[in-house]
Design a protein around this motif. Structure first.
Motif, PDB file in Angstrom:
ATOM      1  N   GLY A  30       0.968  -1.199   0.356  1.00  0.00           N
ATOM      2  CA  GLY A  30      -0.145  -0.077   0.321  1.00  0.00           C
ATOM      3  C   GLY A  30       1.562   1.507  -0.043  1.00  0.00           C
ATOM      4  N   ARG A  88      -1.373   5.699   8.100  1.00  0.00           N
ATOM      5  CA  ARG A  88      -2.038   5.804   7.339  1.00  0.00           C
ATOM      6  C   ARG A  88      -2.175   5.262   5.940  1.00  0.00           C
ATOM      7  NH1 ARG A  88      -7.346   9.363   6.474  1.00  0.00           N
ATOM      8  NH2 ARG A  88      -6.736  10.131   8.156  1.00  0.00           N
ATOM      9  N   THR A  89      -2.665   3.991   5.708  1.00  0.00           N
ATOM     10  CA  THR A  89      -2.539   3.201   4.508  1.00  0.00           C
ATOM     11  C   THR A  89      -4.031   3.296   3.701  1.00  0.00           C
ATOM     12  OG1 THR A  89      -0.794   1.927   6.061  1.00  0.00           O
ATOM     13  CG2 THR A  89      -1.779   0.642   3.749  1.00  0.00           C
ATOM     14  N   ARG A  90      -3.118   3.809   2.510  1.00  0.00           N
ATOM     15  CA  ARG A  90      -4.247   2.933   1.632  1.00  0.00           C
ATOM     16  C   ARG A  90      -3.489   2.198   0.520  1.00  0.00           C
ATOM     17  NH1 ARG A  90      -3.925   8.875   1.450  1.00  0.00           N
ATOM     18  NH2 ARG A  90      -5.838   9.883   2.374  1.00  0.00           N
ATOM     19  N   THR A  91      -4.410   1.034  -0.461  1.00  0.00           N
ATOM     20  CA  THR A  91      -4.383  -0.087  -0.532  1.00  0.00           C
ATOM     21  C   THR A  91      -4.712   0.192  -2.124  1.00  0.00           C
ATOM     22  OG1 THR A  91      -6.299  -1.384  -0.320  1.00  0.00           O
ATOM     23  CG2 THR A  91      -4.409  -1.425   1.012  1.00  0.00           C
ATOM     24  N   GLY A  94      -8.236   0.290  -2.323  1.00  0.00           N
ATOM     25  CA  GLY A  94      -9.159   1.650  -2.292  1.00  0.00           C
ATOM     26  C   GLY A  94      -9.975   1.706  -1.297  1.00  0.00           C
ATOM     27  N   THR A  95      -8.667   0.727   0.318  1.00  0.00           N
ATOM     28  CA  THR A  95      -9.451   0.625   1.002  1.00  0.00           C
ATOM     29  C   THR A  95      -8.350   1.761   1.992  1.00  0.00           C
ATOM     30  OG1 THR A  95      -7.753  -1.077   1.676  1.00  0.00           O
ATOM     31  CG2 THR A  95     -10.340  -1.713   1.328  1.00  0.00           C
ATOM     32  N   GLU A  96      -8.824   1.919   3.371  1.00  0.00           N
ATOM     33  CA  GLU A  96      -8.054   3.970   3.560  1.00  0.00           C
ATOM     34  C   GLU A  96      -7.839   2.644   5.353  1.00  0.00           C
ATOM     35  OE1 GLU A  96      -6.922   8.082   4.555  1.00  0.00           O
ATOM     36  OE2 GLU A  96      -8.629   6.801   2.664  1.00  0.00           O
ATOM     37  N   VAL A 136     -12.823   5.331   6.528  1.00  0.00           N
ATOM     38  CA  VAL A 136     -11.895   4.669   6.743  1.00  0.00           C
ATOM     39  C   VAL A 136     -11.286   3.958   8.068  1.00  0.00           C
ATOM     40  CG1 VAL A 136      -9.876   6.002   8.097  1.00  0.00           C
ATOM     41  CG2 VAL A 136     -10.507   7.142   6.248  1.00  0.00           C
TER      42      VAL A 136
END
Length: 145
Positions: A30, A88-91, A94-96, A136
């Motif tokens: 991510g 904070r992680t975004r994959t 599209g998940t956060e 989130v």
């Protein structure tokens, strides 16, 4: 007035690098954004670091930012300062998500998802509570010490 932080020892620097490496190893795939805040003399000191990870490949924006992040982490784990950091992680899917750690008495303590939620949805100055960011997920942080 500038914020002053004590110069960490070489041992604290090595320990901070170890924590930083474990954090990156456990983060997974991510786009990650780390933010650290340490209470220095004269106020808070803040640093951040962004990187992307896909399998064994890690791409980061700035080595200087990584060093600054680790320097603040080393100062905090020396035991003379308190603070904390969040990731904070975004994959690609599209998940956060957000997780975080508290730094007290020279140790990193993982925050529970409710503690992270409270930090993001509570104004410490006014006491006001507000809703979470849409989409989130607030997560329990893994142990990294």
């Amino acid at each position: 007035m500038d914020v002053l932080i004590p110069l960490p020892s070489p041992e604290d620097g090595e320990r901070a690098l170890g924590i930083f490496e474990r954090l990156m190893n456990q983060a997974g795939d991510g786009s990650h954004h780390l933010v650290i805040v340490v209470q220095g003399i004269g106020g808070p000191a803040l640093s951040h670091f962004r990187y992307m990870q896909k399998g064994d490949l890690i791409v980061h924006v700035s080595e200087d930012w990584a060093l600054e992040f680790c320097h603040l982490l080393a100062a905090a784990i020396s035991g003379s300062l308190s603070g904390g950091f969040v990731m904070r992680t975004r994959t690609d899917a599209g998940t956060e998500s957000i997780c975080g750690w508290r730094i007290t008495h020279g140790d990193t303590k993982p925050l529970s998802r409710s503690e992270v939620f409270d930090a993001y949805c509570h104004n410490p100055t006014t006491g006001e509570t507000f809703g979470p960011e849409p989409g989130v997920e607030y997560k329990d942080a893994p142990a990294i010490h």
